[in-house]
Design an enzyme around this catalytic site. Sequence first.
Site, PDB file in Angstrom:
ATOM      1  N   SER A   1       3.940   2.349   7.958  1.00 43.26           N
ATOM      2  CA  SER A   1       3.841   1.130   7.081  1.00 43.26           C
ATOM      3  C   SER A   1       4.767   1.003   6.587  1.00 43.26           C
ATOM      4  O   SER A   1       5.908   2.115   5.572  1.00 43.26           O
ATOM      5  CB  SER A   1       3.499   2.017   6.122  1.00 43.26           C
ATOM      6  OG  SER A   1       1.313   2.117   6.921  1.00 43.26           O
TER       7      SER A   1
ATOM      8  N   ASP B   1      -0.161  -7.231   0.745  1.00 50.69           N
ATOM      9  CA  ASP B   1       0.164  -5.863   1.703  1.00 50.69           C
ATOM     10  C   ASP B   1       2.118  -6.056   1.183  1.00 50.69           C
ATOM     11  O   ASP B   1       2.484  -5.231   2.087  1.00 50.69           O
ATOM     12  CB  ASP B   1      -0.641  -5.826   2.527  1.00 50.69           C
ATOM     13  CG  ASP B   1      -0.317  -4.008   2.439  1.00 50.69           C
ATOM     14  OD1 ASP B   1       0.181  -3.350   1.431  1.00 50.69           O
ATOM     15  OD2 ASP B   1      -0.918  -3.095   3.643  1.00 50.69           O
TER      16      ASP B   1
ATOM     17  N   HIS C   1       0.671  -1.062   0.332  1.00 53.74           N
ATOM     18  CA  HIS C   1      -0.061   0.084  -0.282  1.00 53.74           C
ATOM     19  C   HIS C   1       0.947   1.050  -0.263  1.00 53.74           C
ATOM     20  O   HIS C   1       0.271   2.239   0.117  1.00 53.74           O
ATOM     21  CB  HIS C   1      -0.618   0.000   1.095  1.00 53.74           C
ATOM     22  CG  HIS C   1      -0.794   0.300   2.284  1.00 53.74           C
ATOM     23  ND1 HIS C   1      -0.465  -0.598   3.530  1.00 53.74           N
ATOM     24  CD2 HIS C   1      -0.261   1.559   2.767  1.00 53.74           C
ATOM     25  CE1 HIS C   1       0.192  -0.477   4.560  1.00 53.74           C
ATOM     26  NE2 HIS C   1       0.233   1.486   4.511  1.00 53.74           N
TER      27      HIS C   1
END
Lengths: 512, 488
Positions: free
Chosen positions: A203, A124, A93
């Site tokens: 992230s 992901d 992402h």
Amino acid sequence: MKFPLLILSGLILHALPATAQAPAPAPAADPFGLTPDTPAAPANAADIYRSVVRIEVSTQVADYRTPWNSGRFGGGTGSGFLIGPNRFLTNAHVVSNARRILINERGSSVKHPAKVVYVAHDCDLAILEVEDAAPFAGLSHLDFGDVPQLESQVRVIGYPVGGDRISVTRGVVSRIDFRPYSHSQVDSHLVVQIDAAINPGNSGGPVLQNNKVVGVAFQGLRQADNTGYMIPTPVIRRFLKDVEDGEYDHYVDLGATEFALFNPAMRRALQLPDNGIGVMVASVTPEGPCDKILQAGDVLLSIDGKPIDNAGNIDVDGEQVVLHEIVERKFEGDTVELEFQRAGEKKKATITLTAFPAARIFALCYGERPRFVFFCGLTFQPLDLNLYATYQFSDPRVRKTYQNYVKDTIFKEREDVVILTRVESDALTTYIGGYAGKMVDEINGVKVTSLKHAHELLYAEKQPEFITIKCEGISRPIIVPSAEVAAANKRIMQTSGIYQPANLEAPSSDSR
Amino acid sequence: MRTFLLPLLLVLSLGSLTAAPVVGAPGLIRINSTIQTYSVSQPWERNTPTKRRGLGAVLSDLRILTTAEMVADTIYIELESADGTRTAPAKVLAVDYEANLALVTPIELDQSAWVKKIKPLETNGPVDIDGTLDIWQLEDNGNAIRTVGTVRSVDQLSSFIAGYYFLSYEVKGSMQSASSSYTLPATRDGKLVGILTSYNSKDQMSDVLAPEIVALFLADVADGDYVGFPSLGVATVLTEDPQFRAYLGLTDDHGGLYVSRVLPGSSAEAAGLKEKDVLLSFDGKPVDRRGYYDDDRYGRLFWTNLIRGKKKVGDSVKLKILRDGKTMTVTAILQRRVDPLIPNHIHDKPPTYLIKGGIVFQDLSRPYLKAFGKEWESRAPLGLLDALRNPEDYEEGRNRLVFLSRVVATPATIGYDRIASQIVTKVNGRPIEDMNSLAEAFKHPVDGLHTIEIDDVPYVLYLDATQSDAVDQQLIKSGLPELQRLPE
């Protein structure tokens, strides 16, 4: 301008029975078959910090409401870390919809252009490389550990909001569970919940224990404090192994769902003893790996020799996990051994596992220009999660077709479910403006099987005097006189700013 | 056509120049109803009762005309004199929920001498647009309040059951708050014209059911059994779209309504009407491309008034149609509308259900789906919504759509607790066409097991026949009145 951490809505259904801690994975395989001159795993914090990079991404996000437009330009930042020679691991992402990716080394303001080598939206994860690897040559490649123990301490390293320099937070492992991954909206895998603060920008950064990577920070929970989630190493290792052959093949699926056999009468009807063993097959995905082998109403007794209990769980190294955990660890072309019972008779089968592309209609698609066909003020688009999320269709037929697309084998007759999504204002469309949001059934009496097919039918060289478009839920055909097509297309495209009459380019296999 | 209902009689404005107290107004009586509907999710139970106070118009032979809303789902109806000093229990003689009309009469004639003393109203004919009529209310002391209203327009409106449109006057006139104002009689020259079904205090407009509809209703009641208004039984689409008209071969001097569906068993089907026919005229009255015809009295009215506002069951209507580019004439003998697979409304009939081992079965109705709240069209279960929208895909082999509505946790339903809102296809191998066939199928377990087939995962459920009977008896002991209520 920080990259938002993916946030779980909290309303995501807990689709599968909760599993306890997954078994320890196979011994740490060298993820890339790394070359012998690989620098050794770092022993000290400073070396580790240097291997964690800041990733700056400029994005272009497609707008499914105006599929001919460029979409929105934007951007953000995330984290990543070096795992091999010119190999940076991060979240899918972080780099989805990217137009430009730049990597920043710690303590340097030089921005190194990078590109995506592999991306796996279903778990992901992504691997990046920089154009010029030389500046990163001396850095340590971080090594992977196992699934951390409950209550053990971990460190999260990355470049979250709140400052420009590297950030380190600490927390303990609070839960190990099988949970949805919000990036694709449809996949669930093993996740580890930690109570360290994970914030937007974290992230893709590593989560460490004893200087080994035990996970990749990837999502948080909006309505709860101190809950961060990381992708644990069994999922990472699977991804790294999958791409060893140079392409990502996606997760494989058994293509069967179960119904728990708690009911004594149901067990009796299925001729099962009251021993807590066996789960009923509720549905078999047509054309999936189990099609023509299993059927609804069969009772699964074991998978790869492990007995399946009445809730569909198996015992792996003393932990109860859902039977799909066996499949989770396998790859395209691998097999599982199933033992099942049909009408009281025991049977065995070897199932060859495959990915199931039709089911990706339920996953978000990234980095693609939306497909569409424009025709005389009418816009046609294929139904998928992106479209569904954009338009929030209310027509029960559209909703039902979407929901049952795989289950009812609709994918076999309709590669795409084509939706009439927009009606532009024009003299030709005055009385059909209310027909948007319906599913196209036939064009000129021919059942529409895909967007490409719709395009062929609408733009066929030889047309009847009146082109008829029949939609589910509209009680009369939509009529376009073929003599008016050329002029109407030109006129409406010009006034509505549509510069391209169609985009039929098939999405790439790693777009979802 | 209006598609929504105005709020019913929230009269807020105070006095008006046209209102004046009139003592001894003719033919007015108060009606007090106690309404008690059934629970949708637990159909064996009734909801908390509510009360409604309205007026009725006293006609000859002790017949009192009011709206269906005043009598639907009532457990007790009471007549009350205008001055509030006398009461008498009443019963329903006839009711039409769709037209929103009802006739009631006192139950005990010897207790209702006071009713006989009320001078009955005669009925009057139509009022022209711009004509006036008197709308009647009662004050607490029994004085009548007369409001003179002007008929502004005439339209087909639905007032009680959505989707059924009947000729109504839209009357301008400022009314005040008064007791018992739920339904109000409207008169002209002291004779009954119609019944007021709703009032919007903001624009001071009332909807009054037209005298033609009242007359048809009374005539139907008078000849014995009440049958109801006729229906052609077609779904139609307007033909305004020039492209669509060209495709159908409709010339500019034609109107026309495209027939998108002919309901099975309907008058239209018997007359040989087909999908894709275009209706051009009714009894020589042409309909335009939006479905309107020229009414001799009221001007433009929607075509359904030519059936519902002019005919009775058994009458015929001559239809000019366009089929495959050729005009032809067919005659339809009008029938009562066909019962749909999924009823639009249920009143005064308790909902049917059946419980087996804790599994609750019901037959689907629109009120069931509407109970999912304001957003029911997106919140109700998708499979059931699809059946409501596309009944033609579910009609084969069914009179009603039987579904598994919920599962009550019992020892027999272990593992089934989360199953709900699933359409039932077979039980014990027998196809389920309605609640009666479901009850019959449950009489035939195979090898001590009931097999229930549904249209979604897990597709089949089993119940132990002996155990489920025992469980059902426990449900009775714990307060469930009956295990089943089947259609009469």
